[in-house]
Write an enzyme that holds these catalytic residues in place. Structure first.
Site, PDB file in Angstrom:
ATOM      1  CB  VAL A  16      -0.980  -0.013   1.206  1.00  0.00           C
ATOM      2  CG1 VAL A  16      -0.260   0.020   2.551  1.00  0.00           C
ATOM      3  CG2 VAL A  16      -1.974   1.129   1.126  1.00  0.00           C
ATOM      4  CB  THR A  45      -0.698  -4.420   1.181  1.00  0.00           C
ATOM      5  OG1 THR A  45       0.293  -3.523   1.689  1.00  0.00           O
ATOM      6  CG2 THR A  45      -1.984  -3.671   0.880  1.00  0.00           C
ATOM      7  CB  ALA A  48      -4.688  -5.857   5.333  1.00  0.00           C
ATOM      8  N   GLY A  50      -9.032  -6.822   8.512  1.00  0.00           N
ATOM      9  CA  GLY A  50     -10.015  -5.998   9.230  1.00  0.00           C
ATOM     10  C   GLY A  50     -10.419  -4.753   8.490  1.00  0.00           C
ATOM     11  N   GLY A  51      -9.462  -3.924   8.076  1.00  0.00           N
ATOM     12  CA  GLY A  51      -9.827  -2.737   7.332  1.00  0.00           C
ATOM     13  C   GLY A  51      -8.917  -1.550   7.557  1.00  0.00           C
ATOM     14  CD  GLU A 117      -9.955  -4.152  13.167  1.00  0.00           C
ATOM     15  OE1 GLU A 117      -9.644  -5.318  12.908  1.00  0.00           O
ATOM     16  OE2 GLU A 117      -9.368  -3.190  12.673  1.00  0.00           O
ATOM     17  CG  ASP A 211      14.639  -7.591   2.418  1.00  0.00           C
ATOM     18  OD1 ASP A 211      14.821  -8.358   3.386  1.00  0.00           O
ATOM     19  OD2 ASP A 211      14.299  -7.997   1.291  1.00  0.00           O
ATOM     20  CG  HIS A 232      -3.395 -10.465  15.437  1.00  0.00           C
ATOM     21  ND1 HIS A 232      -4.385 -11.230  15.991  1.00  0.00           N
ATOM     22  CD2 HIS A 232      -4.014  -9.450  14.800  1.00  0.00           C
ATOM     23  CE1 HIS A 232      -5.560 -10.701  15.684  1.00  0.00           C
ATOM     24  NE2 HIS A 232      -5.369  -9.629  14.960  1.00  0.00           N
ATOM     25  NE  ARG A 278      -4.566  -6.012  16.580  1.00  0.00           N
ATOM     26  CZ  ARG A 278      -4.465  -5.803  15.303  1.00  0.00           C
ATOM     27  NH1 ARG A 278      -3.284  -5.572  14.772  1.00  0.00           N
ATOM     28  NH2 ARG A 278      -5.518  -5.828  14.535  1.00  0.00           N
ATOM     29  CG  HIS A 337      -0.253  -8.794  13.162  1.00  0.00           C
ATOM     30  ND1 HIS A 337      -0.631  -9.482  12.034  1.00  0.00           N
ATOM     31  CD2 HIS A 337      -1.128  -7.746  13.280  1.00  0.00           C
ATOM     32  CE1 HIS A 337      -1.691  -8.897  11.497  1.00  0.00           C
ATOM     33  NE2 HIS A 337      -1.997  -7.839  12.214  1.00  0.00           N
ATOM     34  NE  ARG A 372      -0.870  -2.582  13.613  1.00  0.00           N
ATOM     35  CZ  ARG A 372      -1.645  -3.325  12.804  1.00  0.00           C
ATOM     36  NH1 ARG A 372      -2.036  -2.841  11.656  1.00  0.00           N
ATOM     37  NH2 ARG A 372      -1.993  -4.522  13.143  1.00  0.00           N
ATOM     38  CG  LEU A 378      -4.056  -1.528   5.506  1.00  0.00           C
ATOM     39  CD1 LEU A 378      -5.447  -2.140   5.375  1.00  0.00           C
ATOM     40  CD2 LEU A 378      -3.182  -1.987   4.345  1.00  0.00           C
TER      41      LEU A 378
HETATM   42  C1  LIG Z   1      -2.561 -11.073   8.018  1.00  0.00           C
HETATM   43  C2  LIG Z   1      -2.453  -9.578   8.162  1.00  0.00           C
HETATM   44  C3  LIG Z   1      -3.592  -8.816   8.404  1.00  0.00           C
HETATM   45  C4  LIG Z   1      -3.513  -7.437   8.537  1.00  0.00           C
HETATM   46  N1  LIG Z   1      -4.650  -6.708   8.705  1.00  0.00           N
HETATM   47  C5  LIG Z   1      -4.573  -5.356   8.723  1.00  0.00           C
HETATM   48  C6  LIG Z   1      -5.750  -4.554   8.764  1.00  0.00           C
HETATM   49  O1  LIG Z   1      -6.859  -5.061   8.774  1.00  0.00           O
HETATM   50  N2  LIG Z   1      -5.604  -3.202   8.785  1.00  0.00           N
HETATM   51  C7  LIG Z   1      -4.395  -2.580   8.762  1.00  0.00           C
HETATM   52  O2  LIG Z   1      -4.330  -1.357   8.775  1.00  0.00           O
HETATM   53  N3  LIG Z   1      -3.266  -3.323   8.697  1.00  0.00           N
HETATM   54  C8  LIG Z   1      -3.328  -4.673   8.664  1.00  0.00           C
HETATM   55  N4  LIG Z   1      -2.184  -5.415   8.589  1.00  0.00           N
HETATM   56  C9  LIG Z   1      -0.901  -4.719   8.490  1.00  0.00           C
HETATM   57  C10 LIG Z   1      -0.751  -4.136   7.093  1.00  0.00           C
HETATM   58  O3  LIG Z   1      -1.243  -5.062   6.161  1.00  0.00           O
HETATM   59  C11 LIG Z   1       0.697  -3.836   6.786  1.00  0.00           C
HETATM   60  O4  LIG Z   1       1.290  -3.128   7.829  1.00  0.00           O
HETATM   61  C12 LIG Z   1       0.784  -2.981   5.523  1.00  0.00           C
HETATM   62  O5  LIG Z   1       0.061  -3.589   4.484  1.00  0.00           O
HETATM   63  C13 LIG Z   1       2.231  -2.793   5.125  1.00  0.00           C
HETATM   64  O6  LIG Z   1       2.243  -2.170   3.887  1.00  0.00           O
HETATM   65  P1  LIG Z   1       3.621  -1.739   3.253  1.00  0.00           P
HETATM   66  O7  LIG Z   1       3.314  -1.131   1.934  1.00  0.00           O
HETATM   67  O8  LIG Z   1       4.408  -0.945   4.201  1.00  0.00           O
HETATM   68  O9  LIG Z   1       4.426  -3.121   3.069  1.00  0.00           O
HETATM   69  P2  LIG Z   1       4.027  -4.484   2.337  1.00  0.00           P
HETATM   70  O10 LIG Z   1       2.610  -4.523   1.965  1.00  0.00           O
HETATM   71  O11 LIG Z   1       4.575  -5.583   3.141  1.00  0.00           O
HETATM   72  O12 LIG Z   1       4.879  -4.396   1.008  1.00  0.00           O
HETATM   73  C14 LIG Z   1       6.289  -4.484   1.033  1.00  0.00           C
HETATM   74  C15 LIG Z   1       6.763  -4.632  -0.378  1.00  0.00           C
HETATM   75  O13 LIG Z   1       8.181  -4.511  -0.427  1.00  0.00           O
HETATM   76  C16 LIG Z   1       8.732  -5.541  -1.264  1.00  0.00           C
HETATM   77  N5  LIG Z   1      10.113  -5.764  -0.816  1.00  0.00           N
HETATM   78  C17 LIG Z   1      10.536  -6.093   0.423  1.00  0.00           C
HETATM   79  N6  LIG Z   1      11.894  -6.211   0.435  1.00  0.00           N
HETATM   80  C18 LIG Z   1      12.323  -5.937  -0.825  1.00  0.00           C
HETATM   81  C19 LIG Z   1      13.596  -5.900  -1.452  1.00  0.00           C
HETATM   82  N7  LIG Z   1      14.745  -6.195  -0.795  1.00  0.00           N
HETATM   83  N8  LIG Z   1      13.650  -5.587  -2.763  1.00  0.00           N
HETATM   84  C20 LIG Z   1      12.514  -5.312  -3.475  1.00  0.00           C
HETATM   85  N9  LIG Z   1      11.293  -5.338  -2.932  1.00  0.00           N
HETATM   86  C21 LIG Z   1      11.190  -5.639  -1.620  1.00  0.00           C
HETATM   87  C22 LIG Z   1       7.790  -6.708  -1.035  1.00  0.00           C
HETATM   88  O14 LIG Z   1       7.882  -7.655  -2.056  1.00  0.00           O
HETATM   89  C23 LIG Z   1       6.439  -5.995  -1.000  1.00  0.00           C
HETATM   90  O15 LIG Z   1       5.955  -5.772  -2.300  1.00  0.00           O
HETATM   91  C24 LIG Z   1      -2.247  -6.801   8.445  1.00  0.00           C
HETATM   92  C25 LIG Z   1      -1.108  -7.558   8.203  1.00  0.00           C
HETATM   93  C26 LIG Z   1      -1.195  -8.935   8.053  1.00  0.00           C
HETATM   94  C27 LIG Z   1       0.049  -9.716   7.771  1.00  0.00           C
END
Ligand SMILES: Cc1cc2nc3c(=O)[nH]c(=O)nc-3n(C[C@H](O)[C@H](O)[C@H](O)COP(=O)(O)OP(=O)(O)OC[C@H]3O[C@@H](n4cnc5c(N)ncnc54)[C@H](O)[C@@H]3O)c2cc1C
Length: 526
Positions: A16, A45, A48, A50-51, A117, A211, A232, A278, A337, A372, A378
């Site tokens: 995201v 992402t 995720a 819940g929302g 939540e 990373d 979680h 949490r 989590h 958090r 998100l």
């Molecule tokens: C099961 C689950 C449920 C969740 N539910 C919720 C929810 O309901 N509401 C909420 O707000 N949050 C929720 N979260 C947390 C939320 O989903 C994440 O914190 C958020 O999506 C992180 O987004 P991001 O863009 O920072 O990273 P990510 O979505 O993790 O994306 C990271 C990206 O970086 C890339 N990457 C990593 N390292 C490298 C590298 N060395 N070289 C190139 N690319 C790389 C990966 O491939 C990926 O595309 C949940 C998380 C999980 C696991």
């Protein structure tokens, strides 16, 4: 003469945070590359459930209420200004996401449907596909970025930042054939997500290996709050990786935690009962697991009406392992989590190194503090991903002393040389590292367990580059957890069970070593 950059903006990561930044920058006319180590949609992402939390309904909610819920979850370590930014800009970013094509669930009257939540005082969480919010957001963002001129590099692995004269000028990365490249950019945004894979039991996908944080540490960029890994409380206790998450929204809709004797125990732990923050719930479960030497407790969701339609993802996960949530209690245990800490940023996502920005879970923007608030992450990615781009477009050249960067010493122009690998250690696999972290640095920690973890990690030599990154993050996490001789938020020390005002601050790792930055007493309301 310095080499010309290939692009204005190189975005690492396609969750995201990275995708919303890339779309915004491309629409602002900047040349953009998105580099991601898997396929474009692969991210935390997309898991995720819940929302997204945002004060969208002015008659029942307000940014001020969202602010006070976020601050109280963060147990003194939220940056007040960053939280203010999150809650006031959040609603507009969610509306933009809807404008990009994300379809959130609606009530019978076509207005958005909201759920509640843990830690939220009102129902302010918008969701999609019942409990498939992340999948819908990722789908919408992937589709939107494909409509821009941004170049997408899939299955490229970013290794390290390229640093010249104290400024980052891009990254070294490996393409899908294994060939190394130097990709040059005026600005690099780290949006590489979290580090749940430090632990054996985690809801995070295999790609969440810290990373970006490891790259930042190697370049001497300030990193903080990494002891605050949120566990979680209710992952399904089943051997699949990642562990299926039983979203907090289940408890929002009436599910109840029960101990091994069937007693509902959460009301005795917190006034919010099953909807307590949490960390409170994870600790309450972990203590009972330790005391009874049990593998799991139970979540009773049998009274939730229309379960399969409201929670299709959880329904499918349960079906896969042969459980029927409408008829039987579900086995649950805490799982790593969300990493609240990460790369320190100012209010625009700028880091201590010019040319490097961070947003999303990889960043420590200050909005999560020691814990958090559910569904704020998100939103964090949307808000701070956009702010990075707006600041770049406005011509911001380097970080200011705002947000988490207040009191953090700037990075010196010359980053330290990479550490020499320790001699004599054996090659450690991901599982070796995860075992140590889960046993000795998990939900409940003490000096003896953390010292064991520190010594075990100290002698490990990584077996591949992701394990090397996990090792960098794990060592920092254990170091910080040992130094923080108190319990606060998601960090629980059995030997220091109270919160201690002496630790009201952040342990910041810089190229000069770790140092403690004190924070002012928190204000609970605006
Ligand atoms: C099961 C689950 C449920 C969740 N539910 C919720 C929810 O309901 N509401 C909420 O707000 N949050 C929720 N979260 C947390 C939320 O989903 C994440 O914190 C958020 O999506 C992180 O987004 P991001 O863009 O920072 O990273 P990510 O979505 O993790 O994306 C990271 C990206 O970086 C890339 N990457 C990593 N390292 C490298 C590298 N060395 N070289 C190139 N690319 C790389 C990966 O491939 C990926 O595309 C949940 C998380 C999980 C696991």
């Amino acid at each position: 003469m310095p080499a010309r950059p290939d692009v204005d903006l190189l975005v690492l990561g396609s969750g995201v945070a990275g995708l919303s930044a890339a779309i915004r920058a491309s629409r602002a006319g900047r040349s953009v590359s998105v580099l991601t180590k898997g396929e474009l949609a692969w991210s935390a992402t997309q898991y995720a459930q819940g929302g997204v939390a945002a004060a969208l309904e002015e008659d029942v909610d307000s940014p001020a209420l969202h602010f006070s819920d976020t601050i109280s979850a963060g147990v003194g370590l939220c940056d007040v200004d960053a939280v203010e930014v999150l809650v006031t800009e959040g609603p507009a970013r969610v509306r933009e996401l809807i404008g990009l094509g994300a379809e959130f669930d609606r009530g019978s009257d076509t207005d958005l449907a909201y759920t509640r939540e843990g830690g939220h005082s009102v129902a302010r969480i918008v969701h999609a596909g019942g409990d498939a919010t992340g999948a819908e957001i990722e789908r919408a963002l992937v589709s939107a970025v494909r409509d821009t001129a941004a170049m997408v590099l899939e299955r490229w692995f970013a290794l390290d930042l390229l640093v010249e004269g104290g400024r980052a000028v891009g990254v070294r990365a490996v393409d899908p054939t294994g060939t190394q490249h130097e990709l040059r950019a005026t600005h690099t945004i780290l949006a590489t997500g979290g580090a749940g894979q430090c632990f054996a039991v985690t809801t995070n996908p295999l790609l969440s290996t810290g990373d970006g944080i490891a790259m930042a540490r190697r370049a001497g960029i300030a990193v903080a709050d990494v002891e605050f890994m949120q566990f979680h409380p209710t992952a399904l206790d089943h051997a699949s990786m990642p562990r299926p998450l039983l979203s907090e929204a289940l408890r929002g809709e009436g599910a109840v935690l029960r101990d091994d004797d069937g007693h509902a125990f959460m009301l005795a732990e917190h006034t919010l009962g099953d909807l307590a923050p949490r960390d409170v719930v994870a600790r309450a479960i972990a203590r009972r697991l330790n005391d009874g030497d049990l593998p799991h407790l139970w979540l009773d969701a049998t009274l939730i009406p229309d379960f399969a339609r409201r929670f299709p993802t959880v329904w499918r996960a349960c079906q896969t392992v042969g459980l029927d949530p409408t008829d039987e209690w579900l086995p649950v245990a805490p799982a790593a989590h969300y990493l609240s800490g990460g790369i320190c940023t100012d209010l625009d996502g700028a880091t201590t190194m010019p040319g490097v920005w961070a947003c999303g879970e990889v960043a420590c923007s200050g909005v999560h503090g020691a814990n958090r608030l559910a569904s704020n992450s998100l939103l964090d990615g949307l808000v701070f991903g956009s702010r990075c781009v707006d600041a770049i477009v406005a011509g911001k050249a380097e970080a200011e002393a705002t947000g988490v960067l207040r009191g953090v010493e700037p990075t010196s122009p010359t980053p330290p040389p990479p550490p020499t690998p320790s001699r004599g250690g054996r090659r450690a696999s991901r599982e070796d590292l995860q075992r140590v972290m889960t046993r000795d640095a998990g939900v409940l920690r003490d000096a003896a367990s953390l010292t064991r973890a520190r010594d075990a990690l100290g002698s490990m030599q990584p077996s591949d580059r992701e394990v090397a990154n996990l090792l960098v993050v794990s060592r920092a996490l254990v170091h910080a957890a040992l130094a923080r001789e108190e319990s606060r938020g998601t960090h629980t020390r059995l030997d220091f069970p109270e919160t201690d005002p002496a630790f009201l601050g952040r342990l910041v790792f810089t190229d000069a070593g770790p140092h403690f930055v004190r924070l002012p007493e928190p204000a609970a309301t605006r």
